[in-house]
Design an enzyme around this catalytic site. Structure first.
Site, mmCIF file in Angstrom:
data_model
loop_
_atom_site.group_PDB
_atom_site.id
_atom_site.type_symbol
_atom_site.label_atom_id
_atom_site.label_comp_id
_atom_site.label_asym_id
_atom_site.label_seq_id
_atom_site.Cartn_x
_atom_site.Cartn_y
_atom_site.Cartn_z
ATOM 1 N N CYS A 109 75.916 70.670 38.740
ATOM 2 C CA CYS A 109 77.651 70.786 38.816
ATOM 3 C C CYS A 109 77.916 70.779 37.688
ATOM 4 C CB CYS A 109 77.939 69.358 39.817
ATOM 5 S SG CYS A 109 77.451 67.914 38.812
ATOM 6 N N PHE A 145 69.613 61.225 43.841
ATOM 7 C CA PHE A 145 70.781 61.038 43.353
ATOM 8 C C PHE A 145 71.831 61.064 44.747
ATOM 9 C CE2 PHE A 145 68.542 63.649 40.422
ATOM 10 C CZ PHE A 145 68.630 62.766 39.225
ATOM 11 N N ARG A 190 75.628 70.757 52.373
ATOM 12 C CA ARG A 190 75.250 69.696 53.133
ATOM 13 C C ARG A 190 74.893 70.320 54.348
ATOM 14 N NH1 ARG A 190 78.462 66.001 49.752
ATOM 15 N NH2 ARG A 190 80.303 66.463 50.779
ATOM 16 N N ASP A 202 69.472 56.524 44.143
ATOM 17 C CA ASP A 202 70.590 56.621 43.314
ATOM 18 C C ASP A 202 70.132 55.050 42.561
ATOM 19 O OD1 ASP A 202 73.056 58.296 43.263
ATOM 20 O OD2 ASP A 202 73.606 56.263 42.411
ATOM 21 N N ASP A 258 70.487 66.579 43.593
ATOM 22 C CA ASP A 258 71.881 66.772 43.453
ATOM 23 C C ASP A 258 72.347 65.768 42.384
ATOM 24 O OD1 ASP A 258 74.629 67.288 43.671
ATOM 25 O OD2 ASP A 258 74.809 65.885 45.371
#
Length: 400
Positions: free
Chosen positions: A341, A230, A214, A252, A301
């Site tokens: 991730c 997201f 970030r 989101d 993300d």
């Protein structure tokens, strides 16, 4: 020393011998002696060679998780405090510890437990039966270790509600450990303030693993138009806003996440430049493209599209589509930050998928940097599952 002995089959235990922490059910030749699931056992090779001590659970395919490889080690309060002290000393050297992941399971040699520190609150996630039996001792050790540095923990909340606990024959559980407290905790990271909901937020309430990533996007965002997909509770969007972006849109599908993101924008006095919308990213991006919208910086993300090897093919399609859509929304010469991730989306496959997306979008990528998870989520070599986050920043150029 311990009543039960687990003996491996000849030729098995390759991961364990290379430094890994797990013994699978199909690697075991025999278990001799009395034990209950969750107890500590001795692990030996087929020829009786000592390999270490770990806790056993015959209900799990991952039957033994190793705690120590040193002979005559006593797994007691002093042992646990030593493990915690080493984990804390490491983090003080590599990361801002105001809020950080304090224990990261196998990578901190305490398999099956995750502990996040949000200022003066701990959030605990216990994922294995053996470590669950040691959980309260570990929490007490953390409090004692932090107290040496003048840090008093005002509350502990347990978020052991992950589905993986069922594979261990355990029920999912969440709730206070000790006295109740206000579960909305204010933290500051990279100069950005957040309200972390440790009770109802995703996982432990906040994704600390992206802390340095970030910060890395801040230098790209001054006076720029930014799209954060997201966004969860607004973290990348707010970092863009703090860095001086002129306009930021965060997206989101979670109504709770968007409500928290809007609250965080107000907390940072950014509500005039950072806005949020609750929508399905896969539906919104084609809509933005059809309207001719463009952004100087696009951030992707997404959650893990795959949590098992069996669903990797479908995950690849999802990552490819989202990256094609994202690249098409980037102004020529603008920037794309994109990540995965999922441990099962290995670095080579993720790289290949992004390359395919670039061809599909008729874009050329210039890599600015490649990053992984923040160092308070250490990657332990030989423990493959500890390496999961892949994060790229590219400059996106139109084909010429």
């Amino acid at each position: 020393m311990y009543d039960a002995v687990v003996t491996l089959k000849k030729g098995e235990g390759r991961i364990l011998k290379a430094g890994g922490a797990w013994v699978y059910d199909n690697e075991i030749a025999s278990i001799k002696g009395s034990f209950e699931n969750g107890d500590i056992v001795t692990v030996e090779d087929f020829d009786g060679f000592f390999l270490g001590y770990g806790f056993i659970n015959t209900k799990s395919k991952l039957t033994v998780r190793m705690l120590s490889r040193k002979k005559n080690t006593v797994i007691d309060d002093a042992f646990l405090e030593s493990r915690v002290q080493k984990a804390w000393d490491y983090r003080k050297q590599v990361i801002d510890t105001g809020s950080c992941r304090l224990l990261f399971g196998e990578a901190d040699f305490l398999p099956g437990i995750v502990v996040d520190k949000f200022e003066d609150v701990l959030v605990v996630e216990s994922l294995a039966l053996g470590i669950d039996k040691l959980k309260l001792q570990i929490i007490e050790a953390i409090k004692q270790v932090l107290a040496k540095d003048g840090i008093a923990i005002r509350g502990v909340y347990e978020r052991s509600d992950a589905k993986v606990r069922e594979q261990e024959g355990m029920e999912r559980h969440k709730g206070f450990i000790g006295e109740p407290f206000d579960t909305r905790v204010e933290i500051t990271e990279n100069g950005v303030k957040y309200i972390v909901d440790v009770e109802d937020g995703q996982k432990t309430g906040f994704f600390l693993d992206q802390k340095n990533n970030r910060a890395a996007i801040q230098k790209l965002c001054k006076d720029k138009k930014v799209l954060d997909c997201f966004t969860h509770t607004g973290s990348f969007a707010l970092n863009a806003g703090i860095a001086g972006a002129k306009e930021v849109l965060g997206v989101d599908a979670s109504e709770l996440g968007i409500a928290q993101a809007k609250e965080n924008a107000v907390l940072n006095h950014l509500e005039d430049r950072v806005s949020f919308v609750c929508a399905d990213v896969f539906e919104l991006l084609p809509e933005l493209e059809s309207k001719g919208k463009k952004f100087d910086v696009v951030i992707l993300d997404p959650p893990a599209f795959t949590k098992s090897r069996s669903s990797v093919k479908n995950a690849v399609k999802g990552y490819r589509e989202i990256n094609v859509r994202g690249m098409k929304l980037v102004e020529d010469g603008g920037f794309l930050a994109t990540c995965s991730c999922s441990h099962f989306m290995n670095p080579e496959l993720f790289q290949k998928t992004i390359a395919e997306a670039a061809r599909g979008a008729h874009k050329r990528l210039r890599q600015v940097e490649f990053r992984t998870q923040a160092p308070d989520h250490p990657i332990l070599w030989a423990a493959d599952s500890s390496y999961y986050l892949k994060f790229y920043i590219f400059q996106v150029c139109s084909e010429s």
